[in-house]
Design a protein around this motif. Structure first.
Motif, PDB file in Angstrom:
ATOM      1  N   VAL A 246       0.872  -1.172   0.000  1.00 43.47           N
ATOM      2  CA  VAL A 246       0.000   0.000   0.000  1.00 43.47           C
ATOM      3  C   VAL A 246       0.908   1.220   0.000  1.00 43.47           C
ATOM      4  CG1 VAL A 246      -1.808   1.244   1.216  1.00 43.47           C
ATOM      5  CG2 VAL A 246      -1.779  -1.255   1.250  1.00 43.47           C
ATOM      6  N   LEU A 247       1.025   1.858  -1.160  1.00 40.71           N
ATOM      7  CA  LEU A 247       1.971   2.955  -1.353  1.00 40.71           C
ATOM      8  C   LEU A 247       1.245   4.290  -1.353  1.00 40.71           C
ATOM      9  CD1 LEU A 247       4.925   3.767  -2.065  1.00 40.71           C
ATOM     10  CD2 LEU A 247       4.258   3.562  -4.465  1.00 40.71           C
ATOM     11  N   ARG A 248       1.828   5.245  -0.665  1.00 41.89           N
ATOM     12  CA  ARG A 248       1.292   6.603  -0.660  1.00 41.89           C
ATOM     13  C   ARG A 248       2.424   7.568  -1.017  1.00 41.89           C
ATOM     14  NH1 ARG A 248      -2.614   4.023  -0.926  1.00 41.89           N
ATOM     15  NH2 ARG A 248      -4.341   3.875   0.579  1.00 41.89           N
ATOM     16  N   VAL A 249       2.125   8.510  -1.923  1.00 39.30           N
ATOM     17  CA  VAL A 249       3.108   9.497  -2.353  1.00 39.30           C
ATOM     18  C   VAL A 249       2.635  10.879  -1.916  1.00 39.30           C
ATOM     19  CG1 VAL A 249       4.320  10.531  -4.306  1.00 39.30           C
ATOM     20  CG2 VAL A 249       3.718   8.097  -4.359  1.00 39.30           C
ATOM     21  N   LEU A 250       3.501  11.571  -1.180  1.00 37.88           N
ATOM     22  CA  LEU A 250       3.192  12.912  -0.683  1.00 37.88           C
ATOM     23  C   LEU A 250       4.053  13.943  -1.399  1.00 37.88           C
ATOM     24  CD1 LEU A 250       3.165  12.220   3.179  1.00 37.88           C
ATOM     25  CD2 LEU A 250       1.253  12.046   1.566  1.00 37.88           C
ATOM     26  N   ASP A 251       3.561  15.161  -1.477  1.00 40.37           N
ATOM     27  CA  ASP A 251       4.370  16.238  -2.029  1.00 40.37           C
ATOM     28  C   ASP A 251       5.582  16.460  -1.127  1.00 40.37           C
ATOM     29  OD1 ASP A 251       2.762  16.777  -4.226  1.00 40.37           O
ATOM     30  OD2 ASP A 251       1.452  18.112  -3.071  1.00 40.37           O
TER      31      ASP A 251
END
Length: 308
Positions: free
Chosen positions: A135-140
């Motif tokens: 479960v991958l999350r990309v943030l600024d």
């Protein structure tokens, strides 16, 4: 004498031993075995402290009374004091551990919700082929950065990357980073960290040291590095750490990431003999004091309270 020996052992395992072990370089070659050794040191220290508390009143009773007087009220007082002293140690440790676990899980739940809310879906989909089972999350973010947020029963953990990580790393390096973070989640390294954090908080201030907690944290990172190396190669893992090291001042990685990078570039890998010796040392730390101090003491002490 058993109480004195156990108290001395507890002090040695809480002070000099962690100081020496934290400075040892060979542990970097076998991080998994070294973590087990650190755990054995912690368990042996707690057991020695509890054993000393249990043995001290009985030893004092032997010194102050004649063998025929070690019955009735004096014996009951000695047993009661021993139980209270040992109970205080155990209760404090358990209370700290439970309180830490509850607070940590509440904080992680909020953190997971926050990263889910702030994640850039389009960027996450851009690396979809690299995150099978993750479960991958990309943030600024303008700085290359990666970490994981452990899950709980019924909820998966999260691997969190910044946008700069996607822009800076190549495909193989990115895969190595994801494998590193997933290794933390799969092996539940967070539970190991919690245990040492709880011990750090539970120990009295005069013998409290950050060395064990910090050394284990670094070894866990190295163990996760090895997972990335085994799946994607040394060069990919080293390239990712090099990018993180370049941004370490801004991202707060500190010197640990540089040490991990040097380890990978040096192709440090421990042999089976070193790992086996480390595991044996861990077992010996718990078994030897039990055989040489605790069992002889119990053999003498139990008949005193009517147990034969």
């Amino acid at each position: 004498m058993a109480s004195v020996w156990l108290a001395g052992l507890a002090l040695v395992l809480a002070g000099p031993v962690p100081a020496l072990l934290a400075r040892a370089r060979w542990t970097r070659a076998v991080p998994r075995a070294a973590i087990v050794l650190w755990q054995a040191v912690a368990v042996a220290a707690v057991l020695a402290a509890v054993g000393s508390a249990l043995a001290a009143p009985e030893a004092l009773l032997r010194v102050l009374t004649h063998p025929q007087e070690r019955t009735g009220a004096p014996l009951a007082v000695a047993v009661g004091v021993a139980a209270v002293l040992a109970g205080l140690i155990v209760v404090r440790l358990v209370a700290v551990l439970v309180l830490l676990a509850v607070r940590t899980r509440k904080r992680r739940a909020r953190h997971r919700d926050m990263v889910d809310l702030l994640a850039r879906a389009e960027q996450g989909e851009a690396v979809g082929s690299l995150r099978t089972g993750t479960v991958l999350r990309v943030l600024d973010g303008a700085v290359p950065f990666a970490y994981c947020v452990p899950g709980r029963v019924g909820r998966e953990g999260r691997v969190v990357l910044t946008g700069a990580t996607l822009e800076t790393l190549g495909p193989h390096e990115l895969s190595a980073v994801i494998a590193h973070e997933q290794a933390h989640l799969d092996a539940r390294h967070d539970l190991v960290r919690e245990g040492f954090t709880a011990l750090h908080k539970a120990f009295p201030v005069i013998v409290r040291s950050r060395e064990a907690r910090d050394a284990v944290a670094l070894l866990l990172e190295m163990l996760a590095d090895d997972a990335g190396r085994s799946r994607h190669g040394d060069d990919a893992m080293a390239g990712a750490l090099d990018a993180f090291a370049s941004a370490s001042d801004r991202a707060g990685y500190g010197t640990d990431v540089v040490e991990r990078l040097d380890r990978i570039r040096a192709r440090v890998r421990g042999g089976r003999a070193l790992a086996a010796g480390t595991y044996l040392a861990a077992v010996a730390l718990v078994v030897v004091p039990t055989v040489t101090i605790v069992i002889p003491w119990l053999t003498d002490a139990l008949p005193t309270v009517g147990v034969r």
